[in-house]
Design a protein around this motif. Structure first.
Motif, short mmCIF file in Angstrom:
data_model
loop_
_atom_site.label_atom_id
_atom_site.label_comp_id
_atom_site.label_asym_id
_atom_site.label_seq_id
_atom_site.Cartn_x
_atom_site.Cartn_y
_atom_site.Cartn_z
N GLN A 151 -18.11 -35.58 47.19
CA GLN A 151 -16.93 -36.05 47.91
C GLN A 151 -17.31 -37.08 48.97
N GLU A 152 -18.49 -36.93 49.54
CA GLU A 152 -18.95 -37.87 50.56
C GLU A 152 -19.77 -39.00 49.95
N GLN A 153 -19.75 -39.09 48.61
CA GLN A 153 -20.37 -40.19 47.86
C GLN A 153 -21.86 -40.31 48.13
N ARG A 154 -22.53 -39.18 48.07
CA ARG A 154 -23.98 -39.20 48.19
C ARG A 154 -24.58 -38.19 47.22
N SER A 155 -25.84 -38.39 46.90
CA SER A 155 -26.56 -37.48 46.01
C SER A 155 -26.86 -36.18 46.73
N PRO A 156 -26.81 -35.04 46.03
CA PRO A 156 -27.21 -33.78 46.64
C PRO A 156 -28.68 -33.75 47.04
N LEU A 157 -29.47 -34.71 46.53
CA LEU A 157 -30.89 -34.77 46.88
C LEU A 157 -31.15 -35.64 48.11
N ALA A 158 -30.09 -36.24 48.68
CA ALA A 158 -30.29 -37.18 49.79
C ALA A 158 -30.73 -36.49 51.07
N ARG A 186 -37.86 -29.03 50.80
CA ARG A 186 -36.83 -29.69 50.00
C ARG A 186 -35.82 -28.69 49.44
N CYS A 187 -35.29 -27.87 50.34
CA CYS A 187 -34.26 -26.91 49.94
C CYS A 187 -33.37 -26.62 51.14
N LEU A 188 -32.27 -25.96 50.90
CA LEU A 188 -31.30 -25.64 51.93
C LEU A 188 -31.77 -24.41 52.71
N SER A 189 -31.55 -24.43 54.02
CA SER A 189 -31.87 -23.27 54.86
C SER A 189 -30.80 -23.12 55.93
N HIS A 190 -30.77 -21.95 56.56
CA HIS A 190 -29.82 -21.76 57.66
C HIS A 190 -30.35 -20.73 58.65
N GLN A 191 -29.79 -20.78 59.85
CA GLN A 191 -30.01 -19.77 60.88
C GLN A 191 -28.66 -19.27 61.36
N VAL A 192 -28.59 -18.00 61.73
CA VAL A 192 -27.38 -17.46 62.35
C VAL A 192 -27.35 -17.93 63.80
N MET A 193 -26.16 -18.30 64.28
CA MET A 193 -25.99 -18.80 65.63
C MET A 193 -25.61 -17.67 66.58
#
Length: 281
Positions: A151-158, A186-193
């Motif tokens: 939707q934001e016109q970019r590659s998921p690898l960007a 080169r992967c998705l990560s997250h932290q709880v806020m």
């Protein structure tokens, strides 16, 4: 005798002016970043914002509720709706701030929500707890990630997160999820806020990377080739070094598990930390 109306103070007028200016700047940014979702946001019934302002904090304590936050959260939710409606398979919502808008809408006008989705998305997007999403949650997260990147016109690898993945960090959502694209792995990560909206929790890695996205059919042929070339280059670099690791370095199914703290069969790193009570099928 009618009660007297207290005129706003100079500080209150300045705060209101500042808030309106921030909302205008945010709208201009969103018009360039995700125009489809923003166009849908302009069509939201006024009652949705009223319900969010009146009741969201009851279920989501500390949720930021200024004009800028409303614009960001409602637009991000619609970005997710568009992704879920256009994706073949379940999607997970990676934002508590967006989920607060969804819950407020469900509580105030569930029939109106369904009608809005049918009119503007072509189908309803059901609200499901993560335990009811079929398949691994990281797969549902990957579908959402790839579709929102498109939707934001970019590659998921960007390596740049789409709005709905950035939302909780942008709004400093207490108890939210601070997502990043881990450049080293080169992967998705997250932290709880934490309660102040700062990322304090343990970093959790997700099996959302080039290999998993390719396996789900979410990459173009050119993007899959790009991922393979990067893996080959990294493999050559590792030949001359000791230690180190690369997320999905071999591009096969085994490497996908390197980015996840568990297997993904109900206990994946995504778990309740990336869409508790929020997903669609």
């Amino acid at each position: 005798m009618s009660p007297s109306v207290t005129a706003p103070t100079l500080i209150q007028r300045w705060q209101r002016w500042r808030e309106q200016g921030s909302a205008r700047r945010t709208q201009a940014q969103l018009s360039r970043r995700c125009p489809q979702a923003l166009a849908l946001q302009a069509r939201l019934p006024e009652g949705v914002r009223q319900a969010w302002e009146a009741h969201a904090a009851d279920e989501f304590p500390g949720v930021p509720q200024g004009s800028r936050e409303w614009l960001l959260a409602s637009t991000a939710l619609l970005q997710f709706f568009l992704a879920a409606a256009r994706t073949d398979g379940p999607c997970a919502l990676p934002s508590r701030a967006a989920d607060a808008v969804w819950h407020a809408w469900l509580a105030s006008d569930v029939a109106g929500l369904a009608a809005f989705q049918r009119e503007h998305l072509g189908r309803e997007v059901p609200h499901l707890p993560d335990s009811r999403l079929p398949g691994p949650l990281d797969h549902a997260l990957g579908r959402c990630y790839a579709a929102c990147c498109r939707q934001e016109q970019r590659s998921p690898l960007a390596g740049r997160l789409p709005l709905v993945f950035e939302l909780d960090a942008l709004t400093r959502m207490p108890g939210g999820w601070h997502y990043r694209w881990n450049k080293r792995l080169r992967c998705l990560s997250h932290q709880v806020m934490d309660i102040d909206g700062d990322p304090r929790g343990r970093v959790q890695l997700h099996a959302v990377h080039g290999a998993s996205l390719a396996g789900l059919g979410l990459l173009s042929a050119a993007e899959a080739a790009q991922w393979a070339q990067q893996n080959e280059r990294l493999a050559r670099q590792r030949d001359g070094a000791t230690g180190g690791s690369s997320c999905g370095s071999s591009g096969d199914g085994a490497s996908a598990s390197d980015c996840s703290s568990a297997s993904g069969d109900g206990g994946c790193s995504c778990g309740s930390s990336c869409g508790s009570g929020c997903g669609s099928n």
